[in-house]
Design an enzyme around this catalytic site. Structure first.
Site, PDB file in Angstrom:
ATOM      1  CD  GLU A  82      -2.753  -0.993   2.549  1.00  0.00           C
ATOM      2  OE1 GLU A  82      -3.944  -0.668   2.436  1.00  0.00           O
ATOM      3  OE2 GLU A  82      -2.201  -1.268   3.639  1.00  0.00           O
ATOM      4  CE1 TYR A 133     -18.922  25.315  -2.162  1.00  0.00           C
ATOM      5  CE2 TYR A 133     -19.434  25.284  -4.485  1.00  0.00           C
ATOM      6  CZ  TYR A 133     -19.820  25.490  -3.177  1.00  0.00           C
ATOM      7  OH  TYR A 133     -21.102  25.863  -2.901  1.00  0.00           O
ATOM      8  CE  LYS A 178      -6.299   1.143   2.297  1.00  0.00           C
ATOM      9  NZ  LYS A 178      -5.537   0.994   3.542  1.00  0.00           N
ATOM     10  CG  LEU A 192      -8.373   4.783   5.748  1.00  0.00           C
ATOM     11  CD1 LEU A 192      -9.680   4.178   5.234  1.00  0.00           C
ATOM     12  CD2 LEU A 192      -7.700   5.602   4.654  1.00  0.00           C
ATOM     13  CD  GLU A 193      -8.997   4.517  11.880  1.00  0.00           C
ATOM     14  OE1 GLU A 193      -9.645   3.523  12.231  1.00  0.00           O
ATOM     15  OE2 GLU A 193      -8.058   4.441  11.053  1.00  0.00           O
TER      16      GLU A 193
END
Length: 123
Positions: free
Chosen positions: A23, A55, A100, A74-75
């Protein structure tokens, strides 16, 4: 106060987040969605970009975080995105969802992900 939310849905980026060496070397796709709560009173009255969250600028900041930084989980990435959004004084609260879809899990799945809520409205 007229609370509303700005929505950015499933922004797609290629990043190198994860615990496994593959990864962190090969990378993969990440989908980021945000709900940003703010007072819409002034921007709806003035119709001016200076009175709201841009944006385009927000997209570029998120892109830099996802594509340039590397986190094991991811946290952590979700927290960094939330912190960045809440640096804008107009943002009262933010919900960050990271998906993911190519997670290295044997079996059928749509995605794995995390969702966090940060800021003033949630207490």
């Amino acid at each position: 106060m007229a609370i509303g939310k700005i929505i950015l849905n499933e922004l797609s980026f290629y990043g190198y987040h994860g615990v496994l060496p593959t990864e962190r070397i090969q990378g993969q796709k990440f989908l980021v969605s945000l709900e940003i709560y703010m007072d819409f009173s002034k921007p709806s009255e003035t119709d001016g970009l200076k009175d709201t969250i841009c944006y385009v600028e927000l997209y570029e900041k998120i892109k830099r975080l996802v594509q340039r930084e590397r986190y094991n989980i991811l946290e952590t990435l979700a927290e960094k995105i939330a912190e960045m959004v809440l640096e804008d004084p107009l943002a009262v609260e933010v919900v960050v969802l990271i998906k993911k879809p190519w997670a290295p899990i044997p079996g059928n799945l749509d995605y794995v992900g995390v969702e966090i809520r940060r800021g003033g409205l949630s207490g």
